[in-house]
Motif scaffolding. Structure first.
Motif: not given
Length: 203
Positions: A24-31, A100-101, A167-177
């Motif tokens: 129940k967490r996102s990936p660790l993003w590049s930022n 889940g993409g 929104f999707f926490m494994d979608n980098e745009i949706e998660c970060c923005l």
């Protein structure tokens, strides 16, 4: 009739820098950022509660603690609170972030046509107003926009109940923005509040 809104922040929070729910967490993003869903769920729930209070609408967060409370305990708490307010029209909103993409927002109710479908329609309309350029992942086969599933929180509660996947926490745009930004979180709170107000005004 007066309304009572019961708010359920899915999963656990963070205690002493330790997240209480496996996965129940996102990936660790590049930022360097990472989303923990239970923290997000609580932030949104708190924002909804504060806004409803300002509008004079009775509301309760059924999991105020940071521990990850079982689904059965959550349902028992919601049903108990509904019994304590017999002259109120009760509604449960369970808050989540998706994975889940994919992209966009999903609004779930239990199977069949119930008051929950009316709530979901109000939330869906509010979402399209607040996020006009973001997808609402709908299922119109039964004539309305909600998706119907046998989720425990929706099946076992005695009041109208809706679960939102924001929104999707494994979608980098949706998660970060969106999910991790103050502006995005405010808009997620806003669409929930607008949808709830529309339902309350219609009762």
């Amino acid at each position: 009739m007066k309304a009572l809104i019961l708010l359920d922040p899915g999963h656990g929070g963070i205690i002493n820098n330790v997240y209480q729910t496996a996965g129940k967490r996102s990936p660790l993003w590049s930022n360097g950022q990472q989303l923990f869903e239970g923290e997000f769920n609580r932030a949104i729930t708190q924002g909804i509660s504060q806004a409803l209070t300002l509008y004079g609408i009775d509301n309760k967060i059924i999991v105020p603690e940071l521990e990850d409370i079982s689904l059965r305990s959550r349902v028992d708490r919601a049903n108990f609170l509904a019994q304590q307010y017999p002259h109120h029209c009760c509604l449960l909103i369970s808050i989540h972030a998706n994975a889940g993409g994919g992209k966009g927002v999903e609004i779930f109710t239990s199977r069949g046509q119930t008051e929950s479908d009316i709530v979901a329609d109000h939330l869906a309309h509010a979402f399209t107003q607040v996020f006009p350029n973001k997808p609402l992942r709908s299922d119109y086969r039964d004539g309305d926009s909600d998706k119907e599933r046998g989720f425990y929180m929706l099946r076992k509660t005695t009041m109208a109940a809706v679960l939102t996947e924001n929104f999707f926490m494994d979608n980098e745009i949706e998660c970060c923005l969106i999910l991790m930004s103050p502006k995005g979180r405010k808009k997620i709170i806003d669409y929930h509040v607008q949808g709830i107000l529309a339902w309350v005004e219609g009762e």
